[in-house]
Design a protein around this motif. Structure first.
Motif: not given
Length: 175
Positions: A83-92, A141-144
């Motif tokens: 679900y990694w896309r959700d983590l990016l979407k809800f990353s504030e 997080h660190d890669c993005v």
């Protein structure tokens, strides 16, 4: 591998044949590795062996960013965080703490909705030599955050970051 396509939305068969629409800034050689069901693509970019190059994820909605330092790390991250896309979407906007909060909610949603993923993950891990990542949320997080290039649209506008400004509290199903 069909398991990666059906359970991780990493479909080698969807690798774009025509990549002329992709322009990286700064310029880097790249190769499209796979596509995903909503039209996004995964690219290995830079020099050296393809499997050792960083991986850029390019959405069909105009976002792009580095999500792994190499192909093996990408697969390991996808298996740890389907679900990694959700983590990016809800990353504030790239807040690691917020991504960890979203991961707690997403994990439960994913387990409830995709009960067969656990068995698929095991089959993939039995087939491919993929390491376990100690902290996959921090890795993503660190890669993005460290993305060193982007995609420029045909009209000259750069694609946006993969980090969105939503918070986990913005999702009414997560309480």
């Amino acid at each position: 591998m069909d398991e990666l396509a059906s359970h991780c939305d990493f479909d080698l068969g969807r690798a774009a044949r025509d990549s002329s629409w992709i322009t990286l800034q700064p310029e880097h050689p790249f190769m499209v590795l796979a596509g995903e069901s909503s039209g996004g693509v995964f690219l290995a970019y830079g020099d050296g062996e393809v499997e050792r190059r960083p991986v850029l994820y390019v959405t069909s909605e105009g976002q792009a960013g580095c999500i792994a330092t190499n192909l093996t790390e990408l697969i390991a991250m996808m298996l740890a965080l389907p679900y990694w896309r959700d983590l990016l979407k809800f990353s504030e906007g790239g807040n690691l703490k917020e991504m960890r909060q979203a991961a707690r909610f997403s994990e439960q949603d994913y387990v409830d909705e995709y009960a067969e993923f656990s068995a698929a993950r095991k089959r993939i891990l039995d087939t491919l030599p993929v390491p376990v990542i100690a902290d996959p949320v921090k890795l993503l997080h660190d890669c993005v955050r460290a993305t060193d290039c982007s995609v420029v649209a045909e009209d000259g506008w750069p694609y946006e970051s993969l980090f969105h400004h939503f918070k986990s509290s913005d999702n009414p199903d997560w309480t």
